[in-house]
Design a protein around this motif. Sequence first.
Motif, PDB file in Angstrom:
ATOM      1  N   SER A  22      18.443  -3.743 -18.478  1.00  0.00           N
ATOM      2  CA  SER A  22      19.150  -2.689 -18.695  1.00  0.00           C
ATOM      3  C   SER A  22      19.366  -2.190 -17.249  1.00  0.00           C
ATOM      4  CB  SER A  22      18.404  -1.748 -19.501  1.00  0.00           C
ATOM      5  OG  SER A  22      18.898  -0.441 -19.312  1.00  0.00           O
ATOM      6  N   PHE A  23      18.201  -2.083 -16.383  1.00  0.00           N
ATOM      7  CA  PHE A  23      18.306  -1.816 -15.040  1.00  0.00           C
ATOM      8  C   PHE A  23      19.465  -2.687 -14.144  1.00  0.00           C
ATOM      9  CE2 PHE A  23      17.387  -1.962 -10.459  1.00  0.00           C
ATOM     10  CZ  PHE A  23      17.455  -0.524 -10.332  1.00  0.00           C
ATOM     11  N   LEU A  24      19.409  -3.714 -14.444  1.00  0.00           N
ATOM     12  CA  LEU A  24      20.305  -4.586 -13.721  1.00  0.00           C
ATOM     13  C   LEU A  24      21.688  -4.554 -14.123  1.00  0.00           C
ATOM     14  CD1 LEU A  24      18.342  -7.844 -13.643  1.00  0.00           C
ATOM     15  CD2 LEU A  24      18.622  -6.310 -11.614  1.00  0.00           C
ATOM     16  N   HIS A  25      21.654  -4.150 -15.501  1.00  0.00           N
ATOM     17  CA  HIS A  25      22.952  -4.055 -16.141  1.00  0.00           C
ATOM     18  C   HIS A  25      23.913  -2.843 -15.754  1.00  0.00           C
ATOM     19  CE1 HIS A  25      26.307  -4.379 -19.082  1.00  0.00           C
ATOM     20  NE2 HIS A  25      26.122  -3.051 -19.508  1.00  0.00           N
ATOM     21  N   LYS A  26      23.091  -1.669 -15.717  1.00  0.00           N
ATOM     22  CA  LYS A  26      23.349  -0.350 -15.188  1.00  0.00           C
ATOM     23  C   LYS A  26      24.076  -0.531 -13.713  1.00  0.00           C
ATOM     24  CE  LYS A  26      20.995   2.645 -18.457  1.00  0.00           C
ATOM     25  NZ  LYS A  26      20.282   3.653 -18.917  1.00  0.00           N
ATOM     26  N   GLY A  31       1.039  -6.838 -15.935  1.00  0.00           N
ATOM     27  CA  GLY A  31       0.996  -6.555 -17.108  1.00  0.00           C
ATOM     28  C   GLY A  31       2.216  -5.711 -17.907  1.00  0.00           C
ATOM     29  N   PRO A  32       2.184  -5.452 -18.954  1.00  0.00           N
ATOM     30  CA  PRO A  32       3.433  -4.748 -19.841  1.00  0.00           C
ATOM     31  C   PRO A  32       3.500  -3.471 -19.419  1.00  0.00           C
ATOM     32  CG  PRO A  32       1.507  -4.822 -21.130  1.00  0.00           C
ATOM     33  CD  PRO A  32       1.150  -5.696 -20.001  1.00  0.00           C
ATOM     34  N   MET A  33       4.858  -2.897 -19.327  1.00  0.00           N
ATOM     35  CA  MET A  33       5.203  -1.665 -19.006  1.00  0.00           C
ATOM     36  C   MET A  33       4.717  -0.800 -20.323  1.00  0.00           C
ATOM     37  SD  MET A  33       8.667  -1.630 -17.054  1.00  0.00           S
ATOM     38  CE  MET A  33       9.462  -3.294 -16.391  1.00  0.00           C
ATOM     39  N   TYR A  34       4.892  -1.174 -21.592  1.00  0.00           N
ATOM     40  CA  TYR A  34       4.660  -0.478 -22.791  1.00  0.00           C
ATOM     41  C   TYR A  34       3.947  -1.203 -23.743  1.00  0.00           C
ATOM     42  CZ  TYR A  34       8.762  -2.975 -24.148  1.00  0.00           C
ATOM     43  OH  TYR A  34       9.686  -3.978 -24.268  1.00  0.00           O
ATOM     44  N   ASN A  35       3.381  -0.632 -24.803  1.00  0.00           N
ATOM     45  CA  ASN A  35       2.650  -1.226 -25.712  1.00  0.00           C
ATOM     46  C   ASN A  35       3.693  -2.468 -26.560  1.00  0.00           C
ATOM     47  OD1 ASN A  35       1.216  -2.378 -28.033  1.00  0.00           O
ATOM     48  ND2 ASN A  35       0.499  -0.325 -28.444  1.00  0.00           N
ATOM     49  N   TYR A  37      18.841   1.626 -26.315  1.00  0.00           N
ATOM     50  CA  TYR A  37      18.817   3.017 -25.702  1.00  0.00           C
ATOM     51  C   TYR A  37      18.095   3.992 -26.664  1.00  0.00           C
ATOM     52  CZ  TYR A  37      21.882   0.813 -22.479  1.00  0.00           C
ATOM     53  OH  TYR A  37      22.460   0.266 -21.396  1.00  0.00           O
ATOM     54  N   ASN A  38      17.917   3.716 -27.898  1.00  0.00           N
ATOM     55  CA  ASN A  38      17.417   4.819 -28.879  1.00  0.00           C
ATOM     56  C   ASN A  38      15.940   4.686 -28.985  1.00  0.00           C
ATOM     57  OD1 ASN A  38      20.120   5.452 -29.660  1.00  0.00           O
ATOM     58  ND2 ASN A  38      20.266   3.614 -31.073  1.00  0.00           N
ATOM     59  N   PHE A  39      15.483   3.355 -28.516  1.00  0.00           N
ATOM     60  CA  PHE A  39      13.731   3.440 -28.567  1.00  0.00           C
ATOM     61  C   PHE A  39      13.099   4.454 -27.606  1.00  0.00           C
ATOM     62  CE2 PHE A  39      15.297  -0.950 -29.778  1.00  0.00           C
ATOM     63  CZ  PHE A  39      14.684  -0.888 -30.954  1.00  0.00           C
ATOM     64  N   SER A  40      12.266   5.137 -27.718  1.00  0.00           N
ATOM     65  CA  SER A  40      11.231   5.936 -26.888  1.00  0.00           C
ATOM     66  C   SER A  40      10.540   5.231 -26.023  1.00  0.00           C
ATOM     67  CB  SER A  40      10.241   6.824 -27.578  1.00  0.00           C
ATOM     68  OG  SER A  40       9.416   6.088 -28.466  1.00  0.00           O
ATOM     69  N   TRP A  41      10.121   4.109 -26.165  1.00  0.00           N
ATOM     70  CA  TRP A  41       9.164   3.083 -25.427  1.00  0.00           C
ATOM     71  C   TRP A  41      10.324   2.874 -24.074  1.00  0.00           C
ATOM     72  CZ3 TRP A  41      11.637  -1.527 -24.807  1.00  0.00           C
ATOM     73  CH2 TRP A  41      12.325  -2.059 -26.097  1.00  0.00           C
ATOM     74  N   TYR A  42      11.690   2.591 -24.842  1.00  0.00           N
ATOM     75  CA  TYR A  42      12.635   1.920 -23.743  1.00  0.00           C
ATOM     76  C   TYR A  42      12.954   3.209 -22.597  1.00  0.00           C
ATOM     77  CZ  TYR A  42      17.005   1.719 -21.421  1.00  0.00           C
ATOM     78  OH  TYR A  42      18.048   1.690 -20.448  1.00  0.00           O
ATOM     79  N   ARG A  43      13.067   4.315 -23.069  1.00  0.00           N
ATOM     80  CA  ARG A  43      13.540   5.442 -22.240  1.00  0.00           C
ATOM     81  C   ARG A  43      12.154   5.886 -21.383  1.00  0.00           C
ATOM     82  NH1 ARG A  43      15.377   7.240 -27.268  1.00  0.00           N
ATOM     83  NH2 ARG A  43      13.706   8.707 -27.681  1.00  0.00           N
ATOM     84  N   THR A  44      10.812   5.762 -21.936  1.00  0.00           N
ATOM     85  CA  THR A  44       9.878   6.043 -21.074  1.00  0.00           C
ATOM     86  C   THR A  44       9.668   4.916 -19.812  1.00  0.00           C
ATOM     87  OG1 THR A  44       8.877   7.131 -22.858  1.00  0.00           O
ATOM     88  CG2 THR A  44       7.209   6.354 -20.916  1.00  0.00           C
ATOM     89  N   SER A  45       9.662   3.861 -20.181  1.00  0.00           N
ATOM     90  CA  SER A  45       9.336   2.595 -19.156  1.00  0.00           C
ATOM     91  C   SER A  45      10.561   2.520 -18.337  1.00  0.00           C
ATOM     92  CB  SER A  45       9.178   1.294 -20.140  1.00  0.00           C
ATOM     93  OG  SER A  45       8.281   1.513 -20.975  1.00  0.00           O
ATOM     94  N   TYR A  46      11.869   2.719 -18.981  1.00  0.00           N
ATOM     95  CA  TYR A  46      13.066   2.674 -18.068  1.00  0.00           C
ATOM     96  C   TYR A  46      12.882   3.731 -16.694  1.00  0.00           C
ATOM     97  CZ  TYR A  46      17.672   2.415 -16.090  1.00  0.00           C
ATOM     98  OH  TYR A  46      18.909   2.117 -15.326  1.00  0.00           O
ATOM     99  N   GLN A  47      12.543   5.048 -17.254  1.00  0.00           N
ATOM    100  CA  GLN A  47      12.170   6.127 -16.221  1.00  0.00           C
ATOM    101  C   GLN A  47      11.324   5.871 -15.024  1.00  0.00           C
ATOM    102  OE1 GLN A  47      11.466   9.961 -18.087  1.00  0.00           O
ATOM    103  NE2 GLN A  47      11.468  10.816 -15.876  1.00  0.00           N
ATOM    104  N   GLU A  48      10.148   5.315 -15.701  1.00  0.00           N
ATOM    105  CA  GLU A  48       9.027   4.875 -14.632  1.00  0.00           C
ATOM    106  C   GLU A  48       9.511   3.951 -13.820  1.00  0.00           C
ATOM    107  OE1 GLU A  48       4.632   3.147 -14.269  1.00  0.00           O
ATOM    108  OE2 GLU A  48       5.393   3.438 -16.017  1.00  0.00           O
ATOM    109  N   PHE A  49      10.406   2.690 -14.109  1.00  0.00           N
ATOM    110  CA  PHE A  49      10.755   1.785 -13.608  1.00  0.00           C
ATOM    111  C   PHE A  49      11.988   2.362 -12.448  1.00  0.00           C
ATOM    112  CE2 PHE A  49      13.618  -2.031 -12.522  1.00  0.00           C
ATOM    113  CZ  PHE A  49      12.912  -2.711 -12.053  1.00  0.00           C
ATOM    114  N   SER A  50      12.781   2.924 -13.100  1.00  0.00           N
ATOM    115  CA  SER A  50      13.854   3.356 -11.878  1.00  0.00           C
ATOM    116  C   SER A  50      13.501   4.325 -10.854  1.00  0.00           C
ATOM    117  CB  SER A  50      15.207   4.210 -12.901  1.00  0.00           C
ATOM    118  OG  SER A  50      14.492   5.298 -13.493  1.00  0.00           O
ATOM    119  N   GLU A  51      12.459   5.092 -11.379  1.00  0.00           N
ATOM    120  CA  GLU A  51      11.639   5.959 -10.472  1.00  0.00           C
ATOM    121  C   GLU A  51      10.987   5.250  -9.522  1.00  0.00           C
ATOM    122  OE1 GLU A  51       9.370   8.744 -12.705  1.00  0.00           O
ATOM    123  OE2 GLU A  51      10.859  10.036 -13.145  1.00  0.00           O
ATOM    124  N   THR A  52      10.531   4.166  -9.590  1.00  0.00           N
ATOM    125  CA  THR A  52       9.742   3.226  -8.758  1.00  0.00           C
ATOM    126  C   THR A  52      10.752   2.635  -7.586  1.00  0.00           C
ATOM    127  OG1 THR A  52       8.006   2.771 -10.378  1.00  0.00           O
ATOM    128  CG2 THR A  52       8.134   1.343  -8.325  1.00  0.00           C
TER     129      THR A  52
END
Length: 255
Positions: free
Chosen positions: A75-79, A213-217, A234-249
């Motif tokens: 998702s990050f690469l695509h965006k 290790g994994p970004m989420y469960n 884009y509808n999954f809560s695990w995606y939104r949380t993990s994507y935010q942490e990755f993009s912030e990093t």
Amino acid sequence: MIKMRKVWIGIVGIILITIVILLVYPSISFHQNLVLGKFFKISNKDYAPKGKIVIWFVTWVGCPVGASDSWILYSFLHKNNVNVNITLHYSDPNDKIGPLPGIVFSNGIPNTCVPYNYSSGNIIFSVCYMMNEYFNETPNGIPVLPNNILNTEIKEIKDVLPQWVYSLVYYYNVKATYNINGKTISPSYYVNPHHIISTIVISGKGGTWIMVGPMYNLTVLKGLTYEYVMHNLYNFSWYRTSYQEFSETVNKAQE
């Protein structure tokens, strides 16, 4: 005189050992509270080419952790308009967690541990697959016994990765200890068979970060098809949380 000579020999020996350590493990900060599945800064050093940011993904074809992390990376690469070859794929069906939907970043199933490299703008993304889908062969088909997987992976990444990437992946998987379910242990020795756990390294002018290790469960992917995940990502809560942490990093590494 002889005593002074011994002292100087000792000092020179210490200096040489220090130089060797710095060369083998460049700019590593020795953290005391390492956590699996979380990014942490390990260095102020920028390993990327000037004005660029590099993202390394070191995993194996059938890895459940690699499958789960692949969705965030894709998702990050695509965006960010980084065109990558992808093959929708399931992780090792023989793993205790079962097959999980994911993405491998190649045109078809990888048959080499030599990294696949992609870039666009200021982003460079590279991925290395150390083992095959079933965790019993190298990507190019050389059989590997369970008790030799870790040594095989270490040799592979030492041969094909840039020295700095190899040093960080090796250290934070094999040498550094984490508190994992009450045990103080290195990640590679916590899992059976012993192996390098999927690792992401990000480096830019703001410094260098790593996550083992994994970004989420990853159990949230159980029973899902890769078509379903792709269409509803884009509808999954695990995606939104993990994507935010990755993009912030990534943003911190660019600052």
